[in-house]
Design a protein around this motif. Structure first.
Motif, PDB file in Angstrom:
ATOM      1  N   VAL A  83      38.597  44.436  44.233  1.00  0.00           N
ATOM      2  CA  VAL A  83      38.898  43.161  43.582  1.00  0.00           C
ATOM      3  C   VAL A  83      37.892  42.133  44.071  1.00  0.00           C
ATOM      4  O   VAL A  83      37.549  42.077  45.252  1.00  0.00           O
ATOM      5  N   ALA A 102      36.731  42.864  47.816  1.00  0.00           N
ATOM      6  CA  ALA A 102      37.733  43.372  48.751  1.00  0.00           C
ATOM      7  C   ALA A 102      38.311  44.662  48.156  1.00  0.00           C
ATOM      8  O   ALA A 102      38.126  44.943  46.972  1.00  0.00           O
ATOM      9  N   ARG A 158      39.052  40.645  37.430  1.00  0.00           N
ATOM     10  CA  ARG A 158      38.417  40.669  38.752  1.00  0.00           C
ATOM     11  C   ARG A 158      38.503  42.039  39.421  1.00  0.00           C
ATOM     12  O   ARG A 158      38.044  42.199  40.546  1.00  0.00           O
ATOM     13  N   LEU A 159      39.063  43.009  38.737  1.00  0.00           N
ATOM     14  CA  LEU A 159      39.149  44.350  39.324  1.00  0.00           C
ATOM     15  C   LEU A 159      37.941  45.199  38.964  1.00  0.00           C
ATOM     16  O   LEU A 159      37.316  45.001  37.914  1.00  0.00           O
ATOM     17  N   ALA A 176      41.251  46.659  46.704  1.00  0.00           N
ATOM     18  CA  ALA A 176      42.567  46.400  46.108  1.00  0.00           C
ATOM     19  C   ALA A 176      43.522  47.565  46.327  1.00  0.00           C
ATOM     20  O   ALA A 176      44.706  47.357  46.598  1.00  0.00           O
TER      21      ALA A 176
END
Lengths: 161, 161, 161
Positions: free
Chosen positions: C159, C98, C42-43, C100
Motif C-alpha cells: 500500500v 508499506a 493505493r494498493l 498491506a
C-alpha cells in the motif's frame, strides 16, 4: 474492418462476450449467510466460484487423478464465467472494470505440479473479455480438495477504472 | 419492543455482542515479525486467525478425521471472534466497519468436501454481529493442515463504512 | 553514528537493500496471460512468487519430507525478493510503500505444522527492508504442493504511504 481515429478493434467486455458467443449464466446464488460480492472503494471482492453449469458442478475430482489438464482448464474457465456473471449483476455491464487480482485453487494430488496451466483457463478468458484491462496478477496453488469435490475454485477481485 | 421511525432493532455491533453475551478475548499477539492488522485506505487487512481460546488451540486435527463438522464450525466461530478482537483494538469499537471479504481455510482429508459448511460458523457470526454490513463475499477451501495442527484458519478483511 | 534532528538510522528500503548487500533480481516474467502486478487505488497486488533464482527453482519438494525448515525459510525469503523486484519495477524504487498483507503457501505433508516458521523467512526480510512499514498482517497455510513442485509461494500486497 475500418478503424477510424477514435475506434478500436476492442469495443468493450459486453460486446466482446457477444462476439465470443458467450451468454453469461445467472449469477450463482449463495446457499448460506454470504453474498456474491461486495464493493469496497473502487474494488469489487467476489466470492470464490466453483464450476457450476446449469446448477450442477460440470465435473468433480482432482487434477492428477480423475481430472485431466484440459478438463481442469475448462473448469477454471467456467468458474470465471460465474464470477463475471456476479460482477455484471452490479450494474448490468462489465464495462468500467479491470481485473485487480486472481486466485486459482486447484484440487490436486500431491504430485500434480501444473496448477499454473490449469489457471490459464481463467487468465485467458479474462484477457479475451477485458483486453488489456483483463491482464492481472495471479496466484495459483494446489489444495487437497474443494467444497462439493469441485476440481477448481476461482476468486476474482476487480477494480473500477 | 417499541420501534420508532428512526430506531431499529439492530443497534450496532458492540451492543449486539453484549446482547449475545459475548466478551471478545484480548487480541492474539503475533509471535513473530508480523502485526495483527494494517489499515490501507478504507480497508483493514487482518492476520489469519486460528482458534486460540485462552491462549491455547481449542482443538487440533483435520475435518474428515479427528474433527467433526460441528466442532469445525465452532472452531471457525472462535477464529472469527479472534479476528473481531483484533479489529476492535484499532479504535475500541467495531462500529463503522463492514465485512469486505472472508477466506476460510479448513484442514481436511482429501475426501472431506464440506468446507463451505465449516465456513458457515464464521459467516453466521459475522451476520449476527454486524447485521447487513456483516454479509460478505467468501472463499472456502481445504488445506492439508495448518500451523500448530489447527483445524481452521480465518482471514478477515473489513472496509470502513 | 551521528543522528541529527531530522535523520534516522533507517534511511529507506533502497538504501537498506544496499546495506544488506542485496541486489534484487530482474523481476520474473509471467509465462502466460498474466502480469507481475497491478496497482488499484493505493494498493499494489503482486502475483504469487515461487523461489526462482537465476531462472530456476532454488529447490523443490515439500516441508516435512525433502525440504528442511531452514531451507523452507530460505525459499520464502527468495520468493519475497522476487516480489520486491516486481514492486520496484513500477517506479524504480521501493520507497513510498508499506506492506498491506502477506500470504505464504507452504507445500507440506499433512503432519508438518510449522508453516508459520517457514513464513518468518518472508516476514523477517520485509521488516529488514522496510522497517516499521514492513510489518504486516499475515496468513500462512499448508498446501499439498505448488506449481513446478516449488516448496513455497508468497503473495505480497503493498500500500502506498
Amino acid at each position: 474492418m475500418t478503424v477510424g481515429p477514435y475506434s478500436t478493434e476492442y469495443d468493450g467486455p459486453d460486446a466482446r462476450l457477444v462476439a465470443m458467443g458467450i451468454e453469461l449464466p445467472a449469477p450463482p446464488l449463495p446457499a448460506a449467510n454470504y453474498i456474491p460480492y461486495r464493493r469496497a472503494d473502487r474494488l469489487m471482492f467476489i466470492s470464490g466460484q466453483v464450476p457450476f453449469l446449469d446448477g450442477e458442478l460440470m465435473l468433480t475430482g482432482r487434477l492428477g487423478a480423475e481430472v485431466t489438464l484440459d478438463d481442469g482448464k475448462r473448469a477454471a474457465r467456467v468458474c470465471t464465467l460465474n464470477a463475471l456473471a456476479v460482477a455484471r449483476s452490479d450494474r448490468a455491464t462489465l464495462s468500467g472494470w479491470a481485473v485487480a487480482q486472481l486466485m486459482v485453487f486447484v484440487a490436486s494430488t500431491s504430485t500434480f505440479y501444473q496448477q499454473h496451466l490449469v489457471a490459464n483457463g481463467a487468465s485467458d478468458l479474462l484477457v479475451e473479455v477485458f483486453g488489456e484491462d483483463g491482464r492481472h496478477p495471479r496466484t495459483a496453488i494446489a489444495v487437497p480438495c474443494l467444497p462439493l469435490n469441485a476440481p477448481v475454485e476461482v476468486q476474482l477481485t476487480l477494480v473500477e477504472l
